[in-house]
Enzyme design. Structure first.
Site, mmCIF file in Angstrom:
data_model
loop_
_atom_site.group_PDB
_atom_site.id
_atom_site.type_symbol
_atom_site.label_atom_id
_atom_site.label_comp_id
_atom_site.label_asym_id
_atom_site.label_seq_id
_atom_site.Cartn_x
_atom_site.Cartn_y
_atom_site.Cartn_z
ATOM 1 N N ASP A 161 0.682 -1.148 0.013
ATOM 2 C CA ASP A 161 -0.042 0.105 0.051
ATOM 3 C C ASP A 161 0.780 1.228 0.059
ATOM 4 O OD1 ASP A 161 -2.104 -2.044 0.012
ATOM 5 O OD2 ASP A 161 -2.464 -1.543 2.388
ATOM 6 N N ASP A 190 -0.392 -3.578 -4.638
ATOM 7 C CA ASP A 190 -1.704 -3.518 -3.990
ATOM 8 C C ASP A 190 -2.361 -2.047 -4.020
ATOM 9 O OD1 ASP A 190 -3.834 -4.784 -2.811
ATOM 10 O OD2 ASP A 190 -2.844 -4.608 -0.823
ATOM 11 N N ASP A 194 -5.502 2.430 1.701
ATOM 12 C CA ASP A 194 -6.106 1.307 2.323
ATOM 13 C C ASP A 194 -6.412 1.618 3.776
ATOM 14 O OD1 ASP A 194 -6.149 0.204 -0.006
ATOM 15 O OD2 ASP A 194 -5.338 -1.659 0.684
ATOM 16 N N ARG A 243 -11.982 0.034 -7.070
ATOM 17 C CA ARG A 243 -11.721 0.370 -5.483
ATOM 18 C C ARG A 243 -11.481 1.869 -5.292
ATOM 19 N NH1 ARG A 243 -8.472 -4.479 -2.460
ATOM 20 N NH2 ARG A 243 -9.961 -6.199 -3.066
#
Length: 527
Positions: A161, A190, A194, A243
Site C-alpha cells: 500500500d 496493491d 487502504d 476500488r
C-alpha cells in the site's frame, strides 16, 4: 483483466504532460505545515491538527524521519517533519526510542500521535517505500509523492500500500499527495490508500491516485465493517481498475472528485456501507458506482454528478450497478459544513489543485483555484455555496465582533484560569482573561490552542474572541475542553454561539492564520 505496465506508464506520462501544459506542476509548496485547510470527517471527533505547536525538523532520509519521531519527549509530543528529496529503502532504517516504534521497510507511524509530515523545497518522493499508520491518531500527511510500493517482488514495503492505515487509527488528514503505481496485483502492487481494522475520521483531499489496479479500500473483508467516517474530495482518480474506493460498512462522503479511466468498477459500496456521492465528474469509465463482486449490498445517496461516456454492466447475483438510471437508495447526514463546486468544473479545478507540488492550492468554492494564505494554509473564505451542518458542528463563516455583550463574562470569575498548547515569548495565557485589550496571548507558531477553565462546571453557549492589532486568526474550532467534542467551526474573530454546554473548560483551537494570532480577550458567557 489488468492492463500491462506499459499502458499504465504511458497514461502516467500523458498525465504529466497535461499538468505541464496547464502550468501548475512546478509551483513551490509552503514551507510550513498547512493544518488550516483540514476538511471533512477529519474535522470531527476533536479535529486534526497534526504537529501544530510542536518543533519543526527537516529530514531528507527515511532514517531521519524515524529519528525525528524517536527523539521526541514522548510519543504524543507534537512535531512537524519537513521532508525533501527521495526517501527509499537505501536511506530508511529502523530507529529505536521510547517515543517511537519504527521499521526498516516502511515509514512507520505506529503507536504515536500529533505528527505532521509535509513535503518542502523541490519536493518529497517516497520511492518504493510506503507510509504505514497503525494504532495512531492526529496525523497529517501533505505535499508528498508515494510511488511504486510493492507487496510482491522486490523491494517489499508496507504490504504493497502507498499509504495504509490499520488497527485503531483516528483523525488523519492526507492532502495534496500523489499516489501512483505502475501496474496491478500481477505486477506486485496493491492499494494506493487502504484503511482497515477500526480506522475512523479520515479525509483525503486534493490528491492524485493513478496507474494502479486498486485505488483503495475501507475494510479488509465483509466482516471488517467498523471503519468509516471517511471524506474524499477534489481528488483525481486516473487509470485504475477498481476500488475508488471499496467501502465495506461505515459511511463515506465523496464529493467533487474527477474519475477517468476506471476499467472494471469505481465506488464499490457493499456490506451495509453508505456513501454520499455529490457533484463528481465520471468519464470514460465502467460501473463507476454500485455494489460489485458480492451479494452483500451497500447503499448510496447521489446528487449533482456528471456521467460522461460511462458504461454499465447488467445486474446479477453479485453485481448491482447504480446506473444507467442512477438514483439514491439511502440518505446520509453529514455533520460538518462543506462547499460544493459545480460538477461541470470539477475536471479543471481538480487538474489545477490536486497532487503534490501544486502550491497547496484549493478551490474557492466557485470553481477557481486559489493559493493558501500566508503560514498554514486554509481554503479561501466566502464560498458561494455551502451545506447546512448539524447543530453539533455548525459553521460560522466570519463572526462579527460584539462591542458590548450582555451578561456576566465567566472568564473573569474568581475560579477562572487559562492555559494553552504553547505561548510565544513575552506573552501569557492569562492575558486572554484579564479584561485588558492591550495585552494578548500568541502561540509560538501560526496555530495553537487557548483555553479558559474553571474549578467547577459552567454552562457556556457564547464566547467572544477579541484580537489585538496585527492579528490574523483564520479558521478555528471551539472545543469542549473537558471532552474534546467540537462545539463550533468557522473562521475569523468575534462572537461565536453554540448549543449550551456544561463544562469545566472551553478551548479555541486556531487551525490557520494569515498573521500571528494575537488573542487579547477570550470572553465566555452563559447565554
Amino acid at each position: 483483466m489488468k492492463r500491462p505496465v506499459a499502458v499504465r506508464l504511458s497514461a502516467a506520462l500523458a498525465g504529466t504532460a497535461l499538468a505541464a501544459a496547464v502550468g501548475v506542476a512546478l509551483q513551490a509548496p509552503q514551507a510550513a505545515a498547512a493544518t488550516g485547510g483540514v476538511t471533512g470527517y477529519a474535522t470531527q471527533n476533536g479535529g486534526t491538527t497534526g504537529g501544530a505547536g510542536g518543533a519543526t525538523v527537516q529530514a531528507s532520509t527515511g532514517t531521519a524521519i524515524h529519528a525525528a519521531l524517536c527523539n521526541r519527549a514522548s510519543s504524543s509530543t507534537p512535531i512537524i517533519i519537513q521532508v525533501s528529496g527521495t526517501i527509499n529503502h537505501g536511506n530508511t532504517t529502523k530507529v529505536s526510542g521510547d517515543s517511537c516504534n519504527t521499521a526498516a521497510d516502511k515509514i512507520e507511524l505506529k503507536e504515536i500521535s500529533n505528527v505532521t509530515i509535509i513535503g518542502v523545497g523541490g519536493g518529497a518522493v517516497f520511492d518504493q517505500l510506503g507510509i504505514h499508520i497503525r494504532d495512531s491518531s492526529n496525523i497529517i500527511i501533505q505535499n508528498v509523492t508515494v510511488r511504486n510500493v510493492k507487496k510482491s517482488g522486490s523491494p517489499l514495503s508496507n504490504g504493497g500500500d502507498a499509504i495504509g492505515m490499520e488497527s485503531t487509527v483516528r483523525r488523519v488528514w492526507v492532502d495534496h499527495v500523489t499516489l501512483e503505481a505502475s501496474g496491478g496485483e500481477s505486477e506486485g502492487y496493491d492499494g494506493l490508500f487502504d484503511m482497515k481494522d477500526d480506522v475512523q475520521y479520515v479525509t483525503l483531499s486534493y490528491s492524485i491516485l493513478r496507474n494502479s489496479g486498486r485505488g483503495g479500500l475501507i475494510g479488509s473483508s465483509e466482516s471488517d465493517t467498523g471503519n468509516g467516517f471517511i471524506t474524499f474530495h477534489h481528488n483525481y482518480y486516473s487509470n485504475i481498475d477498481s476500488r475508488t474506493p471499496l467501502l465495506r460498512g461505515g459511511i463515506a462522503h465523496i464529493y467533487n472528485n474527477h474519475y477517468s479511466g476506471l476499467v472494471e468498477s469505481g465506488i464499490n459500496s457493499r456490506a451495509g456501507a453508505r456513501a454520499k456521492v455529490d457533484n463528481n465528474y465520471f468519464q470514460n469509465s465502467k460501473d463507476v458506482l454500485g455494489t460489485f463482486y458480492t451479494s452483500e449490498a451497500g447503499y448510496w445517496q447521489v446528487s449533482g454528478n456528471i456521467f460522461n461516456n460511462v458504461t454499465w454492466s447488467s445486474p446479477g447475483s453479485e453485481n448491482n450497478p447504480a446506473g444507467p438510471n442512477v438514483v439514491s437508495n439511502t440518505t446520509v447526514s453529514i455533520p460538518y459544513a462543506y462547499t460544493l463546486d459545480a460538477a461541470s468544473c470539477v475536471p479543471s479545478v481538480v487538474a489545477a489543485t490536486a497532487g503534490a507540488n501544486k502550491g497547496l492550492q484549493v478551490s474557492n468554492g466557485s470553481c477557481t483555484p486559489v493559493s493558501p494564505t500566508a503560514g498554514p494554509s486554509s481554503p479561501a473564505p466566502s464560498p458561494s455555496r455551502s451545506t447546512a451542518p448539524s447543530p453539533s458542528a455548525s459553521s460560522v463563516p466570519s463572526p462579527q465582533p460584539s462591542s458590548s455583550p450582555s451578561g456576566t463574562n465567566l472568564s473573569l470569575a474568581s475560579d477562572a484560569g487559562a492555559d494553552g498548547s504553547s505561548k510565544a515569548s513575552g506573552t501569557s495565557y492569562g492575558y486572554v482573561k484579564d479584561g485588558n485589550l492591550s495585552t494578548f496571548w500568541s502561540p509560538t507558531g501560526a496555530t495553537g490552542d487557548i483555553s479558559v477553565k474553571w474549578s467547577s462546571a459552567k454552562t457556556v453557549s457564547r464566547i467572544v474572541i477579541r484580537e489585538a492589532s496585527g492579528s490574523g486568526i483564520g479558521s478555528w474550532q471551539v472545543l469542549n475542553g473537558a471532552t474534546g467534542a467540537v462545539l463550533k467551526s468557522g473562521s475569523g474573530s468575534g462572537t461565536i454561539t453554540f448549543s449550551a454546554t456544561s463544562t469545566t473548560k472551553v478551548t479555541l483551537r486556531i487551525t490557520s492564520s494569515s498573521a500571528t494570532p494575537n488573542v487579547a480577550e477570550f470572553e465566555t458567557y452563559a447565554s
